[in-house]
Design a protein around this motif. Sequence first.
Motif, PDB file in Angstrom:
ATOM      1  N   LEU A 126       0.839  -1.198   0.000  1.00 48.63           N
ATOM      2  CA  LEU A 126       0.000   0.000   0.000  1.00 48.63           C
ATOM      3  C   LEU A 126       0.872   1.245   0.000  1.00 48.63           C
ATOM      4  CD1 LEU A 126      -2.689  -1.074   2.630  1.00 48.63           C
ATOM      5  CD2 LEU A 126      -2.891  -1.057   0.135  1.00 48.63           C
ATOM      6  N   PRO A 127       0.346   2.340  -0.571  1.00 51.60           N
ATOM      7  CA  PRO A 127       1.101   3.588  -0.525  1.00 51.60           C
ATOM      8  C   PRO A 127       1.159   4.108   0.906  1.00 51.60           C
ATOM      9  CG  PRO A 127      -1.117   3.984  -1.320  1.00 51.60           C
ATOM     10  CD  PRO A 127      -0.971   2.494  -1.189  1.00 51.60           C
ATOM     11  N   ALA A 128       2.141   4.975   1.176  1.00 50.87           N
ATOM     12  CA  ALA A 128       2.232   5.579   2.503  1.00 50.87           C
ATOM     13  C   ALA A 128       1.081   6.548   2.737  1.00 50.87           C
ATOM     14  CB  ALA A 128       3.570   6.297   2.648  1.00 50.87           C
ATOM     15  N   PRO A 170      -3.640  10.014   7.371  1.00 51.42           N
ATOM     16  CA  PRO A 170      -3.127  10.134   8.742  1.00 51.42           C
ATOM     17  C   PRO A 170      -4.064   9.500   9.774  1.00 51.42           C
ATOM     18  CG  PRO A 170      -2.848  12.194   7.557  1.00 51.42           C
ATOM     19  CD  PRO A 170      -3.682  11.303   6.684  1.00 51.42           C
ATOM     20  N   GLY A 171      -5.346   9.371   9.431  1.00 53.98           N
ATOM     21  CA  GLY A 171      -6.314   8.776  10.355  1.00 53.98           C
ATOM     22  C   GLY A 171      -6.317   7.262  10.339  1.00 53.98           C
ATOM     23  N   GLY A 172      -5.552   6.658   9.426  1.00 52.59           N
ATOM     24  CA  GLY A 172      -5.497   5.201   9.364  1.00 52.59           C
ATOM     25  C   GLY A 172      -5.866   4.693   7.981  1.00 52.59           C
ATOM     26  N   ILE A 173      -6.268   3.433   7.934  1.00 52.43           N
ATOM     27  CA  ILE A 173      -6.618   2.781   6.673  1.00 52.43           C
ATOM     28  C   ILE A 173      -8.099   2.447   6.702  1.00 52.43           C
ATOM     29  CG2 ILE A 173      -6.222   0.765   5.208  1.00 52.43           C
ATOM     30  CD1 ILE A 173      -3.394   0.591   6.345  1.00 52.43           C
ATOM     31  N   ALA A 174      -8.810   2.810   5.633  1.00 57.37           N
ATOM     32  CA  ALA A 174     -10.230   2.493   5.517  1.00 57.37           C
ATOM     33  C   ALA A 174     -10.504   2.041   4.086  1.00 57.37           C
ATOM     34  CB  ALA A 174     -11.086   3.695   5.875  1.00 57.37           C
ATOM     35  N   GLN A 204     -16.642  15.833  -1.537  1.00 51.79           N
ATOM     36  CA  GLN A 204     -15.559  15.460  -0.631  1.00 51.79           C
ATOM     37  C   GLN A 204     -16.089  14.565   0.492  1.00 51.79           C
ATOM     38  OE1 GLN A 204     -13.961  19.436   0.328  1.00 51.79           O
ATOM     39  NE2 GLN A 204     -12.202  18.884  -0.940  1.00 51.79           N
ATOM     40  N   PHE A 205     -15.208  13.657   0.921  1.00 52.64           N
ATOM     41  CA  PHE A 205     -15.574  12.653   1.911  1.00 52.64           C
ATOM     42  C   PHE A 205     -14.448  12.480   2.920  1.00 52.64           C
ATOM     43  CE2 PHE A 205     -17.294  11.706  -2.247  1.00 52.64           C
ATOM     44  CZ  PHE A 205     -18.661  11.560  -1.996  1.00 52.64           C
ATOM     45  N   SER A 206     -14.819  12.153   4.144  1.00 50.98           N
ATOM     46  CA  SER A 206     -13.825  11.796   5.154  1.00 50.98           C
ATOM     47  C   SER A 206     -13.146  10.490   4.758  1.00 50.98           C
ATOM     48  CB  SER A 206     -14.504  11.619   6.516  1.00 50.98           C
ATOM     49  OG  SER A 206     -13.649  10.905   7.396  1.00 50.98           O
ATOM     50  N   ALA A 211     -15.832  -3.617   5.679  1.00 44.08           N
ATOM     51  CA  ALA A 211     -15.116  -4.011   6.891  1.00 44.08           C
ATOM     52  C   ALA A 211     -13.656  -4.232   6.554  1.00 44.08           C
ATOM     53  CB  ALA A 211     -15.723  -5.295   7.454  1.00 44.08           C
ATOM     54  N   SER A 212     -12.773  -3.868   7.479  1.00 40.30           N
ATOM     55  CA  SER A 212     -11.352  -4.134   7.255  1.00 40.30           C
ATOM     56  C   SER A 212     -10.643  -4.240   8.590  1.00 40.30           C
ATOM     57  CB  SER A 212     -10.709  -3.048   6.385  1.00 40.30           C
ATOM     58  OG  SER A 212     -10.769  -1.789   7.018  1.00 40.30           O
ATOM     59  N   THR A 213      -9.656  -5.121   8.625  1.00 44.52           N
ATOM     60  CA  THR A 213      -8.821  -5.276   9.813  1.00 44.52           C
ATOM     61  C   THR A 213      -7.392  -5.528   9.351  1.00 44.52           C
ATOM     62  OG1 THR A 213      -9.310  -7.647   9.868  1.00 44.52           O
ATOM     63  CG2 THR A 213     -10.614  -6.245  11.324  1.00 44.52           C
ATOM     64  N   ILE A 214      -6.462  -5.257  10.247  1.00 39.57           N
ATOM     65  CA  ILE A 214      -5.056  -5.549   9.949  1.00 39.57           C
ATOM     66  C   ILE A 214      -4.666  -6.779  10.757  1.00 39.57           C
ATOM     67  CG2 ILE A 214      -2.686  -4.718  10.166  1.00 39.57           C
ATOM     68  CD1 ILE A 214      -3.818  -1.900   9.640  1.00 39.57           C
TER      69      ILE A 214
END
Length: 104
Positions: free
Chosen positions: A8-10, A30-34, A66-68, A87-90
């Motif tokens: 994934l990109p930074a 910066p808020g994480g991955i969604a 625009q979206f969060s 849904a997503s988890t690491i």
Amino acid sequence: MEIPLHKLPAHGLFPVTLPDGSDVVIAVSPGGIAVFADECPHQGLPVSAGSLGADGTITCPFHGAQFSATTGACVCGPATDALPRFASTIVEGSLRIGPRLAPG
Ligand code: FES
């Protein structure tokens, strides 16, 4: 579906087609991955063609909605609805993408 985090990109938007044919976009901010449906709620066009600002806002390139990048909430029209989330988890260094979540 699992995607190693190192692929994934930074920062930015990363489009992926799931095994069931669903097009999703992974937002790394910066808020994480969604993970969201790659389908702007305005006219159904792919938001992955847009951009993700340093403030964590996804901008659709077609009409500027625009979206969060963390919740998918619409923060600027012409869209009115949120980007649908998946849904997503690491797990052990990989992003695991689950089913599409119900709105709300
Ligand atoms: S399709 Fe995204 S703002 Fe119109």
